[in-house]
Motif scaffolding. Sequence first.
Motif, mmCIF file in Angstrom:
data_model
loop_
_atom_site.group_PDB
_atom_site.id
_atom_site.type_symbol
_atom_site.label_atom_id
_atom_site.label_comp_id
_atom_site.label_asym_id
_atom_site.label_seq_id
_atom_site.Cartn_x
_atom_site.Cartn_y
_atom_site.Cartn_z
ATOM 1 N N SER A 121 0.824 -1.214 0.000
ATOM 2 C CA SER A 121 0.000 0.000 0.000
ATOM 3 C C SER A 121 0.853 1.257 0.000
ATOM 4 O O SER A 121 1.683 1.471 0.871
ATOM 5 C CB SER A 121 -0.914 0.014 1.225
ATOM 6 O OG SER A 121 -1.647 1.224 1.264
ATOM 7 N N SER A 122 0.600 2.118 -0.958
ATOM 8 C CA SER A 122 1.166 3.464 -0.965
ATOM 9 C C SER A 122 0.222 4.358 -0.169
ATOM 10 O O SER A 122 -0.810 3.903 0.300
ATOM 11 C CB SER A 122 1.255 3.998 -2.392
ATOM 12 O OG SER A 122 2.004 3.134 -3.198
ATOM 13 N N GLY A 123 0.577 5.611 -0.054
ATOM 14 C CA GLY A 123 -0.326 6.566 0.571
ATOM 15 C C GLY A 123 0.224 7.217 1.823
ATOM 16 O O GLY A 123 -0.384 8.159 2.339
ATOM 17 N N ALA A 124 1.374 6.748 2.318
ATOM 18 C CA ALA A 124 1.901 7.321 3.565
ATOM 19 C C ALA A 124 2.263 8.799 3.375
ATOM 20 O O ALA A 124 1.890 9.650 4.188
ATOM 21 C CB ALA A 124 3.119 6.528 4.027
ATOM 22 N N ILE A 125 2.969 9.090 2.296
ATOM 23 C CA ILE A 125 3.408 10.478 2.089
ATOM 24 C C ILE A 125 2.191 11.370 1.827
ATOM 25 O O ILE A 125 2.056 12.455 2.389
ATOM 26 C CB ILE A 125 4.443 10.553 0.942
ATOM 27 C CG1 ILE A 125 5.707 9.771 1.336
ATOM 28 C CG2 ILE A 125 4.784 12.014 0.602
ATOM 29 C CD1 ILE A 125 6.748 9.610 0.238
ATOM 30 N N GLU A 182 7.239 0.851 1.453
ATOM 31 C CA GLU A 182 8.660 1.161 1.589
ATOM 32 C C GLU A 182 8.858 1.908 2.905
ATOM 33 O O GLU A 182 7.990 2.674 3.341
ATOM 34 C CB GLU A 182 9.139 2.023 0.416
ATOM 35 C CG GLU A 182 10.627 2.351 0.538
ATOM 36 C CD GLU A 182 11.324 2.631 -0.792
ATOM 37 O OE1 GLU A 182 10.641 2.964 -1.763
ATOM 38 O OE2 GLU A 182 12.558 2.493 -0.820
ATOM 39 N N ASN A 203 6.273 2.208 -5.579
ATOM 40 C CA ASN A 203 5.813 0.920 -5.071
ATOM 41 C C ASN A 203 5.496 -0.078 -6.182
ATOM 42 O O ASN A 203 5.168 -1.220 -5.893
ATOM 43 C CB ASN A 203 4.585 1.121 -4.173
ATOM 44 C CG ASN A 203 4.989 1.496 -2.747
ATOM 45 O OD1 ASN A 203 6.178 1.607 -2.451
ATOM 46 N ND2 ASN A 203 4.009 1.676 -1.892
ATOM 47 N N SER A 215 0.958 9.583 -7.736
ATOM 48 C CA SER A 215 1.847 8.432 -7.775
ATOM 49 C C SER A 215 3.209 8.826 -8.302
ATOM 50 O O SER A 215 3.367 9.823 -8.991
ATOM 51 C CB SER A 215 1.243 7.344 -8.640
ATOM 52 O OG SER A 215 1.276 7.736 -9.980
HETATM 53 N N1 GLU Z 1 5.875 4.694 -0.510
HETATM 54 C C1 GLU Z 1 5.160 5.863 -0.921
HETATM 55 C C2 GLU Z 1 4.069 6.213 0.068
HETATM 56 O O1 GLU Z 1 3.586 5.376 0.765
HETATM 57 C C3 GLU Z 1 4.492 5.691 -2.286
HETATM 58 C C4 GLU Z 1 5.384 5.354 -3.434
HETATM 59 C C5 GLU Z 1 4.565 5.282 -4.732
HETATM 60 O O2 GLU Z 1 3.717 6.144 -4.953
HETATM 61 O O3 GLU Z 1 4.764 4.349 -5.509
HETATM 62 O O4 GLU Z 1 3.629 7.326 0.156
#
Ligand code: GLU
Length: 275
Positions: A55-59, A141, A155, A216
Amino acid sequence: MDALNALAPYRRLTIKIGSALLVDRQGKLRAAWLADLASDIAALKAGGCEVVIVSSGAIALGRSLLGLSVVALTLEQSQAAASAGQIALSQAWAEALGRHDIVTGQILITPNITEERRYYLNARTTIATLLGLGAVPIINENDSVATAEIRYGDNDRLSARVATMIEADCLVLLSDVDGLYTAPPAQDPAARHLPVVKQITPAIEAMAGGAASHLSRGGMTTKVEAGKIATQAGTAMIIAKGTENHPLRALAEGKRHTLFHPAHSRAQARKRWIM
Ligand code: GLU
């Protein structure tokens, strides 16, 4: 077997969820969408399928939590955003799947984990143990410690490494595009959608050039890169649009997507790797 159901052949799936699906333009979690996705995941598990989520979305979540409104974050700001956002992200997953009595486990990965043998084996064992206990591993990540040189940054490729590490049958990339086109469809009205890619040739790679969405990091290029990693290891890959509700159910009902065939069986891929 239901010929329409794109997910029917697979018993172990890695599903990558892009930031633009989970987080809206205001930086808020798309909670209703996540609730529907969680019920799709519960249905897959009830049908005997093991599921690992990347899952992305942390930032994206963290920048709004911290009030970071600048368009381009510095590395330090995005690491701080990831740190704050990851807590919200894992909480959202735990709640959404918890409503279906599914326990989640969080694993944050840096490239050394997928490249150094001891870390690799350890991560793989943890994920397998979680799956054996019926839980759903949620992977991202470890953005708040990864440095500019030592990070995946997207990701798409991370999820391909995870899929091959755990020997998933299929990697599903859910994003805001419904697959690969012969040219970027926003720029070329004559672009044709490709339902199946049997082999990733230089011609296929050339079709992938194109811009990423508003949140993304990847775009079609990193998705085709992910396809190379997955298919060489014997894992199929599906690119599908996930923006509408119930994106996995939609795939099971025949919704448009691109399927990349594995280049070898997983047994052959393992033999090649050992040699
Ligand atoms: N790891 C990043 C996050 O969770 C996202 C990386 C991506 O957008 O592929 O925010």
